[in-house]
Motif scaffolding. Sequence first.
Motif, PDB file in Angstrom:
ATOM      1  N   ALA A 165       1.628  14.531   6.855  1.00 22.80           N
ATOM      2  CA  ALA A 165       2.720  14.637   5.874  1.00 22.80           C
ATOM      3  C   ALA A 165       3.455  13.315   5.740  1.00 22.80           C
ATOM      4  N   ARG A 166       3.670  12.623   6.852  1.00 23.58           N
ATOM      5  CA  ARG A 166       4.330  11.307   6.799  1.00 23.58           C
ATOM      6  C   ARG A 166       3.501  10.310   6.001  1.00 23.58           C
ATOM      7  N   GLN A 167       2.212  10.367   6.224  1.00 23.84           N
ATOM      8  CA  GLN A 167       1.341   9.438   5.504  1.00 23.84           C
ATOM      9  C   GLN A 167       1.356   9.729   4.003  1.00 23.84           C
ATOM     10  N   VAL A 168       1.314  11.021   3.682  1.00 27.18           N
ATOM     11  CA  VAL A 168       1.362  11.391   2.255  1.00 27.18           C
ATOM     12  C   VAL A 168       2.689  10.963   1.643  1.00 27.18           C
ATOM     13  N   ALA A 169       3.789  11.193   2.380  1.00 29.40           N
ATOM     14  CA  ALA A 169       5.102  10.807   1.861  1.00 29.40           C
ATOM     15  C   ALA A 169       5.203   9.302   1.700  1.00 29.40           C
ATOM     16  N   MET A 170       4.679   8.555   2.657  1.00 30.12           N
ATOM     17  CA  MET A 170       4.733   7.100   2.577  1.00 30.12           C
ATOM     18  C   MET A 170       3.896   6.593   1.417  1.00 30.12           C
ATOM     19  N   ASP A 171       2.717   7.183   1.273  1.00 33.34           N
ATOM     20  CA  ASP A 171       1.872   6.766   0.146  1.00 33.34           C
ATOM     21  C   ASP A 171       2.545   7.067  -1.189  1.00 33.34           C
ATOM     22  N   ALA A 172       3.208   8.227  -1.249  1.00 36.94           N
ATOM     23  CA  ALA A 172       3.884   8.587  -2.498  1.00 36.94           C
ATOM     24  C   ALA A 172       5.048   7.645  -2.788  1.00 36.94           C
ATOM     25  N   LEU A 173       5.821   7.323  -1.750  1.00 32.05           N
ATOM     26  CA  LEU A 173       6.952   6.418  -1.937  1.00 32.05           C
ATOM     27  C   LEU A 173       6.490   5.022  -2.340  1.00 32.05           C
ATOM     28  N   VAL A 174       5.443   4.558  -1.691  1.00 33.39           N
ATOM     29  CA  VAL A 174       4.923   3.222  -2.023  1.00 33.39           C
ATOM     30  C   VAL A 174       4.382   3.213  -3.449  1.00 33.39           C
ATOM     31  N   GLY A 175       3.660   4.286  -3.769  1.00 34.24           N
ATOM     32  CA  GLY A 175       3.125   4.344  -5.141  1.00 34.24           C
ATOM     33  C   GLY A 175       4.228   4.381  -6.186  1.00 34.24           C
ATOM     34  N   LYS A 176       5.266   5.168  -5.896  1.00 32.76           N
ATOM     35  CA  LYS A 176       6.386   5.237  -6.849  1.00 32.76           C
ATOM     36  C   LYS A 176       7.084   3.897  -6.970  1.00 32.76           C
ATOM     37  N   ALA A 177       7.239   3.226  -5.835  1.00 34.55           N
ATOM     38  CA  ALA A 177       7.889   1.915  -5.863  1.00 34.55           C
ATOM     39  C   ALA A 177       7.047   0.911  -6.616  1.00 34.55           C
ATOM     40  N   LYS A 178       5.740   0.978  -6.403  1.00 31.21           N
ATOM     41  CA  LYS A 178       4.850   0.066  -7.120  1.00 31.21           C
ATOM     42  C   LYS A 178       4.947   0.284  -8.615  1.00 31.21           C
TER      43      LYS A 178
END
Length: 245
Positions: A165-178
Motif C-alpha cells: 500500500a505504501r508503494q502504491v501510495a508513493m507511486d500515485a503521489l509521484v505520478g500526480k506530482a509529475k
Amino acid sequence: MIDPDSIQSHYTIMDMARQELTYEEVAAAASRLQGEGRQVTIDTVRDALGSGTPTAIHRHLAAWRAEHAAPPAPPQAQLPEALLADLARWAQQFAEEAGSPAREALARHESDMAALREAGEALEAERDDLQRDLDDAGRARDEALATIAEREEEIERLNAELRNARQVAMDALVGKAKDQLAIEGKDAQLADLRQQLERNLAATATQSDARLAAEMELVGAATARDSLANEVRDLRAQIAALRKK
C-alpha cells in the motif's frame, strides 16, 4: 603239716596232664551261652566245656569279651521333674528378658517403616500432582507457541500488505506530482517535491513502524492487525483522493 611246695607241684602236674584249652573253644562256648541268653562267666563257660582251669578260661574269655562283647550302655542322665520345671521357668523368663530389647527395637523399626511408607506415599502423590501440572504447562506452552506462530504469520502478511500500500501510495503521489509539474513546467519543483514526498513517506513509514511495534507489544497481534488494516484503508483513501485531483 602240708607242704605248700608239694601242693603247688601237685597242681602243676595236674594242669600239664590235662589238655590245654584253646581260644576257639572258649570263644565258641561263650558265644553259645550269649546266644542262649545266659550269663557268660568263668563258671558257666567251664560248665559248658566240662574242663579247663579258671586261669586259662579267664585269659581266653577276656580276649573274647574285648572282641565280641557289646560295650555297656552309658547311664542316662535323669533330672528330677522339679528341677526340670524350674529350668523351664528360668529359660522362659530369660528368653522374655533377653528378647524384650529386640522386640522393642523391632516395634520401633516397624513404626519407622510405617512412617517411611506414609512419607513415600505422600511424596508419590505430590510427584503425581507435579507431573500433572507439568503436563498442563507443557500443553499450554505448545498452544501458546502455536498461537504465536499464527500471529507472526498474520503480522508478516499485514506488513506485506502495508508495504504494498505504501508503494502504491508513493507511486500515485509521484505520478500526480509529475503530472502537475509537467503541466506547470517546473522540473525543479518536481525534484523538490519528490524529495519532500520521499522524506515524508520515510518519516511516515518510520512512525508507522514504531507505532505498529508499540501497538503489537501493548495490545497484541489482533490490535496491530486492526491498526494495519485501518492504515491501509486510509492510504487507499488518500490514493483515491489523489487520483481524483
